[in-house]
Design an enzyme around this catalytic site. Structure first.
Site, PDB file in Angstrom:
ATOM      1  N   GLU A 179      29.815  56.790  59.823  1.00 49.73           N
ATOM      2  CA  GLU A 179      30.599  57.328  58.704  1.00 49.73           C
ATOM      3  C   GLU A 179      29.697  58.023  57.689  1.00 49.73           C
ATOM      4  OE1 GLU A 179      33.395  54.516  57.119  1.00 49.73           O
ATOM      5  OE2 GLU A 179      34.389  54.280  59.050  1.00 49.73           O
TER       6      GLU A 179
ATOM      7  N   GLU B  12      35.341  51.905  65.791  1.00 54.09           N
ATOM      8  CA  GLU B  12      35.853  50.780  65.009  1.00 54.09           C
ATOM      9  C   GLU B  12      37.370  50.786  65.123  1.00 54.09           C
ATOM     10  OE1 GLU B  12      34.260  50.452  60.957  1.00 54.09           O
ATOM     11  OE2 GLU B  12      32.311  51.138  61.679  1.00 54.09           O
TER      12      GLU B  12
HETATM   13  C1  GAL Z   1      34.039  51.011  58.051  1.00 50.34           C
HETATM   14  C2  GAL Z   1      32.532  50.895  58.061  1.00 50.34           C
HETATM   15  C3  GAL Z   1      32.078  49.484  58.370  1.00 50.34           C
HETATM   16  C4  GAL Z   1      32.865  48.503  57.549  1.00 50.34           C
HETATM   17  C5  GAL Z   1      34.304  48.673  57.853  1.00 50.34           C
HETATM   18  C6  GAL Z   1      35.220  47.689  57.162  1.00 50.34           C
HETATM   19  O1  GAL Z   1      34.464  52.114  57.374  1.00 50.34           O
HETATM   20  O2  GAL Z   1      31.987  51.754  58.987  1.00 50.34           O
HETATM   21  O3  GAL Z   1      30.711  49.348  58.097  1.00 50.34           O
HETATM   22  O4  GAL Z   1      32.603  48.756  56.217  1.00 50.34           O
HETATM   23  O5  GAL Z   1      34.700  49.969  57.441  1.00 50.34           O
HETATM   24  O6  GAL Z   1      36.539  47.991  57.479  1.00 50.34           O
END
Ligand code: GAL
Length: 829
Positions: free
Chosen positions: A426, A503
């Site tokens: 990100e 993610e």
């Molecule tokens: C994402 C990020 C992660 C963590 C996650 C929590 O945006 O890449 O490191 O912060 O959100 O939802």
């Protein structure tokens, strides 16, 4: 020509003769973790050899001083950073080491968080800002002669805060080694074994390419032979190559390629992670100057824009989780058994892949992934030039990113587990035209060192015209975090590209806590502008998989979106374990994350069984919640199941109906008017019972039960037994809200390395000999010493019958990858 011959012969002879004909010293690798002194604070003179450190605390590395501290909202790392102290610390070690003329001595650090500076006998060897990178310094010319003592001093500066979006830990938190080599040796991370670069791997034959970098510390060229032998897992020689009479010029710019063939190769796979070893010898004047071993695996893989990932020609969905580097109550201090336990719990869930979010891990974690059969995404950065926190790595990015990225790839490129490099998570430059240039540069840096693996970056922006990282046009795979609703459009938006869901979910759960009704989803917070005003007064989140942040999702729809998209090679759930810091959605005293499928203590939450039911072939039946409610309440009862057609629920022997999952729902649910007693779920296939699960209304806490994950331990000062405490009623049922203060008494050659209960808002210290149970459970982590013997752990609490468990610590335990559990009996005293 005739006249030239004698001259040429002379030249060859001089080339061939190393500086000394004596037996070369060879390679020695010494674990350098013991015998350090530590001081928390700054001390300008501590770099000097003569500094008096007699009053400093002796300790053994790896060490994380933050985890030893007290939680405090005012600590500069903030709750986001875990709310523990940071600051400056010094380490010193006095040692003797001799270096002969033919020898070189190096100190290797696997990771120091952060801004480390290292001195030997008052001479600065170097500084390294990045807290996650491995590095080494040469000691040779600063060593004192005649066996006089030397002093290494390391200053660690984690005082500039906040520098992380999560808990970093502070100190020399990974292993340290003293490495001695001959003056002619394989260079640092000096081999690259690759099986996919040169020719296709077939059932009959695998070509093995090995690039070797050799350093020659003499001031002139020397002739030598380079021999590489490949050994299979049984230690049998299966291939050999000898390069004769190569000229090793002074310095370390000697690169050689060898090509070997392994017949009938045993392929590395997630089911059968077969490993080979390449032994490389540098032979000069008939003597072996160096022998260097590289572990590797033979496998092929591909990412396809339509069909996703395949390993050794077989389609395989990547079923992964994101993992941070901390080990719960042990903090960032690396421990092999603690890391192995995490992987074992994940593997039992059906997980086959780990994303090292968002920085290079301890090298031993990659070794474990190689050995246990996990696929890995190795990731370099959480930010580039644009910051996420005021004092974070963006400040060092310009000067160091090239070196850090190169060092990650050089260190890690022989691991068969690694199937993709990530240059960032990100990254803010995604939204800015500078993203194009930087992406090109970073991808080129990786490709120069490894052209066998694809490169990606975890993105959020799914519109091609708004995403400057994808616009660079050099990422092999596009990876997206969250926003699964957008998946169907991806193939049109980015034609021809393979995808990964780096993610998904980020749902919140506190183990053992349930908010009703289960089918209303809490969105905490609602959007980026609104502060969370709702939420639970006790900082809990529901384990019904019905709480999420606005950018995330509950687990089922997110996983279903990945499952239904064959063009998505796989996913990494956010996250495998809870981790320290990032305590969203709550403010202080919340201090660790709620995202894990497994809590910080290592106790699975309910959603763990959702994935187990989807990701494994074994029959699963998991029933939730507990069965202690108020009379008259309506309670939603859920079951996750697999390998069965349906599940029947019975309350006190009376059927509440049989249910089947629907296409869109991966659990079944009954809305039940609460009555105390026995809740039972029965899963059936073709009318036959597959599994039965029973939960009973528990009475008052009566006794303690102890269960050790392993009871036969190694007396090596490192091995751990994770002992689970459960508070039971008189009938042996877990008391689901028990909060007894449990005290531990340990006798025998061991110590308590940490305690925990998985509650994200507990401010009790992790280094203690007592812990409050949370929702009926807590944990003690027992660490062996180097003495063998019997270890006894007693757990007691006011008003409860205590329990005692016995562990054995000996010269060798049963193989550490095998569990050898033990359960206590109540001792009645
Ligand atoms: C994402 C990020 C992660 C963590 C996650 C929590 O945006 O890449 O490191 O912060 O959100 O939802």
């Amino acid at each position: 020509m005739r006249q030239l011959l004698p001259f040429l012969l002379l030249l060859l002879l001089s080339l061939a003769r190393p500086a000394a004909a004596a037996q070369p010293p060879g390679r020695g690798v010494e674990n350098f973790n013991k015998g350090w002194k530590f001081y928390l604070g700054d001390e300008a003179q501590a770099k000097e050899a003569g500094f008096n450190d007699a009053g400093w605390r002796p300790l053994t590395l790896p060490h994380d001083w933050s985890i030893e501290g007290r939680f405090d909202e005012k600590n500069p790392a903030k709750p986001e950073g875990g709310g523990l102290p940071t600051g400056i610390g010094w380490y010193r070690k006095t040692f003797t080491a001799k270096a002969t003329k033919n020898q070189r001595v190096y100190i290797e650090f696997d990771g120091v968080y952060q801004q480390s500076e290292v001195w030997l006998n008052g001479q600065l060897l170097g500084r390294r800002p990045n807290g996650y990178i491995s590095f080494r310094y040469e000691l040779t010319r600063h060593l004192r002669p005649n066996g006089q003592p030397n002093v290494l001093a390391v200053r660690v500066d984690n005082s500039a805060q906040p520098n992380s979006r999560w808990y970093s830990g502070s100190g020399i938190y990974r292993n340290v080694r003293l490495v001695t080599t001959s003056a002619i040796a394989v260079d640092h991370w000096g081999t690259f074994v690759s099986t996919m670069r040169l020719a296709p791997v077939t059932k009959e034959l695998s070509p093995i390419g090995i690039d070797i970098q050799v350093s020659n510390a003499f001031d002139r060229s020397i002739l030598g032979n380079i021999e590489t032998v490949i050994l299979d897992a049984q230690g049998r020689k299966v291939a050999r190559d000898l390069k004769r009479e190569v000229s090793l010029s002074s310095g370390n710019a000697n690169s050689f390629g060898q090509l070997l063939y392994v017949k009938q190769p045993q392929l590395w796979s997630v089911q059968r992670p077969y490993l080979y070893r390449a032994q490389t010898r540098i032979i000069v004047g008939g003597k072996v100057w160096d022998e260097y071993e590289t572990t590797f695996g033979i496998r092929t893989f591909a990412f396809d824009a339509q069909t996703g990932f395949s390993l050794n020609g077989q389609p395989l969905k990547i079923l992964g989780v994101n993992q941070h580097h901390d080990l719960g109550a042990l903090g960032a201090a690396f421990n092999l058994r603690a890391a192995e336990r995490q992987l074992q719990l994940l593997q039992q869930m059906g997980c086959n892949a780990i994303r090292m979010s968002h920085n290079p891990p301890a090298p031993e974690l990659l070794d474990l992934c190689d050995r246990m059969g996990f696929l890995v995404m190795d990731e370099a950065f959480d930010m580039w030039q644009k910051k996420k926190n005021g004092k974070d790595y963006h400040q060092d990015f310009k000067a160091w990113h090239r070196r850090d990225l190169q060092d990650m790839v050089r260190r890690d490129r022989n691991h068969p587990s690694i199937i993709v490099w990530s240059i960032g998570n990100e990254i803010r430059e995604q939204f800015d035209s500078t993203g194009v240039r930087l992406t090109k540069e970073l991808v080129a840096t990786v490709k120069q060192l490894d052209s066998t693996r694809p490169v990606t970056s975890a993105l959020t922006e799914q519109e091609p015209e708004k995403n400057f990282i994808s616009q660079a046009g050099v990422l092999d795979i596009l990876s997206f975090n969250y926003k699964h609703e957008g998946y169907p459009k991806l193939p049109q938006s980015f034609p021809g590209k393979p995808f990964l869901a780096t993610e998904i979910a980020a749902a919140f759960e506190t183990r053992g806590h349930y908010d009703l009704p289960s089918d209303s989803v809490r969105v905490w917070p609602l959007d980026g502008k609104t502060k969370l005003t709702t939420g639970n007064a006790d900082f809990t989140a529901s384990s019904y998989d019905n709480a999420r942040p606005y950018w995330g999702s509950t687990h089922e729809p997110a996983w279903l979106a990945v499952k239904r998209s064959p063009f998505i090679a796989g996913t990494f759930v956010w996250s495998g374990f809870d981790y320290l810091g990032e305590p969203l959605p709550y403010p202080w005293p919340a201090r660790s994350s709620y995202f894990g499928l497994i809590d910080l203590a290592g106790f699975p939450k309910d959603a763990y069984y959702l994935y187990q039911s989807e990701w494994t072939d074994k029959p699963v039946l998991h029933l939730l919640p507990h069965w202690n409610w108020r009379a008259g309440q309506t309670v939603d009862v859920w079951a996750y199941y697999s390998q069965a057609d349906e599940v029947e629920l019975l309350l006190n022997g009376k059927s509440l109906g049989t249910k089947k999952k629907s296409a869109d729902q991966l659990h079944v649910m009954w809305r039940v008017p609460y009555a105390p007693g026995t809740l039972q779920a029965v899963s059936r296939k073709a009318g036959k019972t597959v599994l039965t699960r029973t939960i009973k209304t528990a009475g008052a806490p009566a006794r303690i039960e102890l269960t050790a994950d392993r009871s036969a331990l190694r007396a090596d000062g490192l091995d751990l037994s994770f002992v689970t405490v459960r508070v039971l009623d008189a009938q042996g049922n877990l008391v689901p809200d028990a909060a007894n203060q449990v005290k531990f008494d340990l006798s025998g050659p061991a110590s308590i390395a940490g305690v925990d209960n998985g509650y994200q808002a507990s401010l009790e210290p992790f280094k203690a000999t007592e812990r409050k149970a949370y929702n009926g459970q807590c944990l003690a982590i027992v660490q062996t010493s180097e003495q063998a013997g019997t270890i006894t752990l007693k757990a007691s609490a006011d008003g409860l019958q205590p329990a005692t468990i016995t562990l054995k610590s000996g010269a060798s335990s049963s193989a550490s990858t095998k569990n050898n559990p033990a359960t206590s009996v109540a001792t009645g005293n």
